[in-house]
Design a protein around this motif. Structure first.
Motif, short mmCIF file in Angstrom:
data_model
loop_
_atom_site.label_atom_id
_atom_site.label_comp_id
_atom_site.label_asym_id
_atom_site.label_seq_id
_atom_site.Cartn_x
_atom_site.Cartn_y
_atom_site.Cartn_z
N LYS A 88 -10.72 22.41 -15.78
CA LYS A 88 -10.57 23.23 -14.58
C LYS A 88 -10.97 22.46 -13.33
O LYS A 88 -10.33 22.58 -12.27
CB LYS A 88 -11.44 24.48 -14.72
N LEU A 89 -12.03 21.63 -13.44
CA LEU A 89 -12.49 20.84 -12.30
C LEU A 89 -11.46 19.80 -11.88
O LEU A 89 -11.21 19.59 -10.69
CB LEU A 89 -13.82 20.16 -12.66
N LEU A 90 -10.84 19.14 -12.86
CA LEU A 90 -9.90 18.06 -12.56
C LEU A 90 -8.47 18.54 -12.31
O LEU A 90 -7.61 17.74 -11.96
CB LEU A 90 -9.90 17.04 -13.71
N SER A 91 -8.23 19.84 -12.50
CA SER A 91 -6.86 20.35 -12.36
C SER A 91 -6.34 20.18 -10.94
O SER A 91 -5.14 19.93 -10.73
CB SER A 91 -6.80 21.82 -12.79
N LYS A 92 -7.21 20.30 -9.95
CA LYS A 92 -6.73 20.16 -8.57
C LYS A 92 -6.29 18.73 -8.28
O LYS A 92 -5.39 18.50 -7.46
CB LYS A 92 -7.81 20.59 -7.59
N TYR A 93 -6.91 17.74 -8.93
CA TYR A 93 -6.48 16.36 -8.75
C TYR A 93 -5.17 16.09 -9.51
O TYR A 93 -4.32 15.31 -9.05
CB TYR A 93 -7.56 15.40 -9.25
N LEU A 146 -5.38 18.78 -21.52
CA LEU A 146 -4.66 20.00 -21.91
C LEU A 146 -5.25 21.23 -21.22
O LEU A 146 -4.50 22.15 -20.83
CB LEU A 146 -4.71 20.16 -23.43
N ASN A 147 -6.55 21.27 -21.04
CA ASN A 147 -7.16 22.40 -20.34
C ASN A 147 -6.85 22.36 -18.84
O ASN A 147 -6.74 23.42 -18.21
CB ASN A 147 -8.67 22.39 -20.55
N ALA A 148 -6.71 21.16 -18.28
CA ALA A 148 -6.31 21.07 -16.87
C ALA A 148 -4.88 21.58 -16.69
O ALA A 148 -4.57 22.27 -15.71
CB ALA A 148 -6.43 19.63 -16.40
N LYS A 191 -0.99 25.97 -15.16
CA LYS A 191 0.05 26.93 -15.56
C LYS A 191 -0.30 28.34 -15.11
O LYS A 191 0.60 29.15 -14.84
CB LYS A 191 0.23 26.89 -17.07
N LYS A 192 -1.58 28.62 -15.02
CA LYS A 192 -1.98 29.94 -14.53
C LYS A 192 -1.53 30.16 -13.08
O LYS A 192 -1.32 31.29 -12.65
CB LYS A 192 -3.50 30.10 -14.63
N ASN A 193 -1.43 29.06 -12.35
CA ASN A 193 -1.02 29.13 -10.94
C ASN A 193 0.49 28.96 -10.77
O ASN A 193 0.97 28.74 -9.65
CB ASN A 193 -1.76 28.07 -10.12
N GLY A 194 1.22 28.99 -11.87
CA GLY A 194 2.67 28.96 -11.80
C GLY A 194 3.27 27.58 -11.68
O GLY A 194 4.46 27.46 -11.35
N ILE A 195 2.50 26.52 -11.91
CA ILE A 195 3.03 25.16 -11.82
C ILE A 195 3.67 24.80 -13.16
O ILE A 195 3.04 24.90 -14.22
CB ILE A 195 1.92 24.15 -11.47
N ASP A 196 4.91 24.35 -13.11
CA ASP A 196 5.65 24.02 -14.33
C ASP A 196 5.53 22.53 -14.62
O ASP A 196 5.62 21.70 -13.70
CB ASP A 196 7.12 24.41 -14.16
#
Length: 744
Positions: free
Chosen positions: A618-623, A700-702, A707-712
């Motif tokens: 979750k922390l690295l998902s924005k990067y 995989l968790n990132a 995906k929760k935010n609609g990014i494909d």
């Protein structure tokens, strides 16, 4: 020949029979071309002596009812065979039937030759044979044989009676085309008597012709070998696969026999020393880095028969199981286990056997003198019994120890914990050798009970490496493991295979990199040298590569550090770790066209739990959502083989390497689904030895967070490879895979 003197002279006439008969030549080089029949007037059947040999010492042959004629000469006087000073023991000389093509015809001819036998030191020796008119029959040397091996029809015969020593003519290999002793060569060595063979008859030059194994191809005797011949011989051994230690044994053997070259011992010769050093550099010793047996296989066997039920199994099996589980849980030397005591001051069980504290007996000196006493104390907690753990309670060392102490108290004769369980020494203290044998036997019995063959070379000491490796992989601090095992400092673990194996596969992934849009490269690699429960950042500011230096993004580092979820690795840890280092040259090469326009963010990932993988993802998902950021996940796939302690095999897939490929691609398919929960379940089920399983879990968790935010996005593997194709249980391999994640 070979018979005792009887004190009387016995005349043996040698006469012609009036017609041609056959006589088998002995095959010796000194045999005559024409031989007369040896006849004897003695018609008594040779009697069997007390040692299985017929009296008169020769190999008895049946007379086959051949008529022996009375000897006579032209002048009517029989020729004498023997002398007045000595005599021959009585015996039978029996003619043999004719065999065409194998014997020469005895012509009707006689001469006044005689053989003179003179006893010397109670031994009968052949002293002289008179010559014939055309060629001599002579015995050039005599050699006494202390023992003769008789063999007839595939059976070893009885030993000879203790008669005087038998003297035979020495064997000389005849030169092709030359008549040895002026006698013609026999057409076949098979027709020679059994005693007249190189293996039974000593050569007169036997001392000079002696060759040890360390002889040269040139035939030079080692006693006169020079350094050049010795080095040529050692080079031949090295080319044939001999190890450096074997070469040293050969050098010692030659030095013990050969004359020292130039007055210097062969083992101290400078050229020989340099050769042995070079051989060791070419073929350095390779001690086994991991045990040859599989821990999970042994533990599964310990849960059932013949090791259970523990209350009623044989005391021998209880001893095996207890010492094995205690060695595994304590990570102690065998000597440390032998020093344990059942006295009240050294053993203490907790309430309801919830734990046990074991101390060595008073005065015990550990192998490592620097080991403090608190490190010698073993404190074990009982395994909890729960539905989640299932039958893990059968592997509880506290439970096994309680049962062992209770049952051994009946016959115990010492306060030492482990005692012998059978024989006249029952109840006495078990030695370190006995405890080592019990551990090895426990492992072997576990394999046998599972219908498997126990690996060769199992050692009791391997429990220390096995237990410490599993403890480290479970997240136990390395300092705690070293303290329990009595190690002064941590040692390195198995390093990754080099670019030779993984380079071509990794290139498929780096080919997807677009340097024109990439401004920051995140590199996530697993920790191999230090146990981490979190992720760690590098203390360095710049990484050097053979191409150019890579700058670490200190701004991103500062942002990550503020979260409190990271720690700083030491410089030594950073230098030792290879999971990140392996990708630095690839990154530099892929970004070479924009080398001054990007930075890197190396992150060392520890042994994270599923919940922590989710937090870091979750922390690295924005990067990850930023298209200017490139994420590199460092990992390989299945490490298969006994040296990796993983030998999963699905027979339905055929060869072992195909089973490995099927297992890997099963996990690769789950990764392509971008499902972290399914990937975690896959690891729990198959325990595939994927080094970068935790960095993969973070990625995989990132992705799941994005995906929760609609990014494909989608992921696909581009290449798969194995370092080798395993076909037998002694083989090993490492698998590699390259893939790419595309964010739309």
């Amino acid at each position: 020949m070979g018979s005792a003197a009887r004190g009387q002279t016995v005349i043996r006439p040698v006469v012609g029979t009036g017609e041609a008969s056959a006589y088998k030549l002995p095959g010796n080089d000194g045999s005559r071309q024409r031989a007369e029949a040896l006849l004897s007037p003695d018609k008594k059947t040779p009697r069997l002596g007390p040692f299985g040999q017929h009296v008169s010492g020769g190999l008895y042959k049946s007379p086959r009812r051949y008529q022996i004629q009375n000897p006579s000469q032209a002048d009517g006087t029989p020729p004498g065979l023997g002398s007045a000073q000595s005599a021959l023991a009585q015996g039978s000389a029996c003619a043999r039937p004719s065999e065409c093509g194998t014997r020469q015809t005895v012509q009707k001819q006689s001469s006044g030759r005689r053989m003179v036998f003179t006893p010397t030191d109670s031994r009968t020796v052949v002293e002289d044979i008179w010559q014939s008119e055309n060629r001599p029959i002579c015995v050039s040397r005599e050699r006494s044989l202390s023992g003769i091996f008789l063999q007839e029809q595939g059976r070893a015969g009885s030993r000879l009676a203790p008669l005087p020593a038998l003297c035979v003519s020495p064997y000389h290999a005849p030169t092709p085309g030359v008549r040895a002793n002026q006698g013609e060569r026999m057409p076949s060595a098979a027709r020679r008597p059994i005693l007249d063979k190189p293996s039974l008859v000593s050569s007169p030059d036997a001392a000079d012709e002696y060759r040890p194994v360390a002889d040269t191809a040139s035939g030079t005797p080692p006693s006169r070998c020079g350094v050049t011949e010795v080095l040529s011989f050692l080079q031949e051994l090295l080319d044939n696969g001999r190890t450096p230690s074997t070469l040293k044994v050969y050098v010692a053997a030659i030095a013990a026999f050969a004359e020292p070259p130039l007055g210097q011992s062969l083992g101290r010769n400078d050229l020989v020393i340099r050769f042995l050093r070079g051989a060791k550099r070419l073929n350095p010793p390779r001690p086994p880095s991991v045990p040859v047996w599989d821990l999970s296989t042994v533990l599964e066997a310990m849960k059932g028969a013949p090791f259970e039920p523990i209350q009623s199994i044989d005391l021998k099996l209880l001893s095996f199981k207890t010492v094995f589980l205690l060695a595994l849980a304590s990570v102690k030397h065998i000597g440390d286990l032998q020093a344990l005591s059942v006295s009240a001051t050294c053993m203490e069980f907790g309430p309801n056997d919830s734990r046990v504290i074991l101390k060595p007996k008073h005065g015990y000196v550990p192998k490592s003198l620097n080991t403090p006493f608190r490190a010698q104390v073993i404190s074990l907690s009982a395994l909890p019994v729960s539905e989640e753990e299932g039958d893990a309670g059968f592997l509880c060392p506290v439970r096994a120890l309680r049962a062992y102490v209770s049952r051994s108290s009946v016959f115990r004769q010492t306060e030492q914990l482990f005692v012998l369980f059978s024989g006249r020494s029952k109840g006495l203290a078990a030695s370190k050798q006995s405890l080592s044998r019990w551990i090895v036997d426990a492992i072997a019995l576990a394999y046998t009970s599972r219908g498997l063959q126990c690996p060769i070379g199992v050692k009791a000491h391997s429990t220390r490496g096995m237990a410490s490796s599993w403890a480290w992989s479970s997240g136990i601090a390395l300092q705690d493991i070293c303290m329990a095992a009595g190690w002064a400092s941590p040692s390195t673990f198995i390093r990754h295979a080099g670019y030779t194996y993984c380079g071509a596969c990794a290139a498929h992934a780096y080919k997807q990199v677009d340097p024109s849009i990439t401004r920051r490269v995140f590199i996530l690699g697993p920790s191999h040298h230090v146990p981490l429960s979190r992720c760690a950042l590098s203390p360095a500011e710049v990484y050097r590569t053979p191409l150019y230096d890579l700058r670490i993004d200190q701004k991103v580092y500062a942002d990550l550090w503020k979260t409190g979820m990271f720690e700083r690795m030491s410089l030594q840890t950073d230098e030792d770790e290879h999971s990140i280092e392996m990708h630095l040259p690839y990154t530099a090469k892929a970004m070479e066209s924009h080398k001054d326009e990007f930075s890197i963010v190396p992150v060392l990932v520890g042994a994270l739990s599923e919940s922590k993988e989710q937090e870091y993802g979750k922390l690295l998902s924005k990067y990850l959502a930023d298209p200017s950021n490139l994420f590199i996940i460092s990992s390989d796939f299945c490490h298969w083989g006994q040296r990796f302690r993983y030998t999963y095999y699905d027979e339905s897939q055929g060869e072992i390497y195909r089973s490995i490929e099927h297992l890997d691609k099963m996990g690769m398919g789950i990764i392509e689904q971008l499902d972290p929960i399914s990937f975690s379940n896959y690891l729990k089920k198959y325990h595939n030895t994927i080094c970068g399983r935790h960095p993969i879990g973070v990625l995989l968790n990132a992705v799941a967070e994005l995906k929760k935010n609609g990014i494909d996005m989608n992921f696909s593997f581009l290449n798969y490879a194995q370092s080798s194709q395993c076909r037998s249980w002694s083989d090993s391999s490492v698998s590699y895979a390259a893939g790419a994640l595309i964010v739309h």
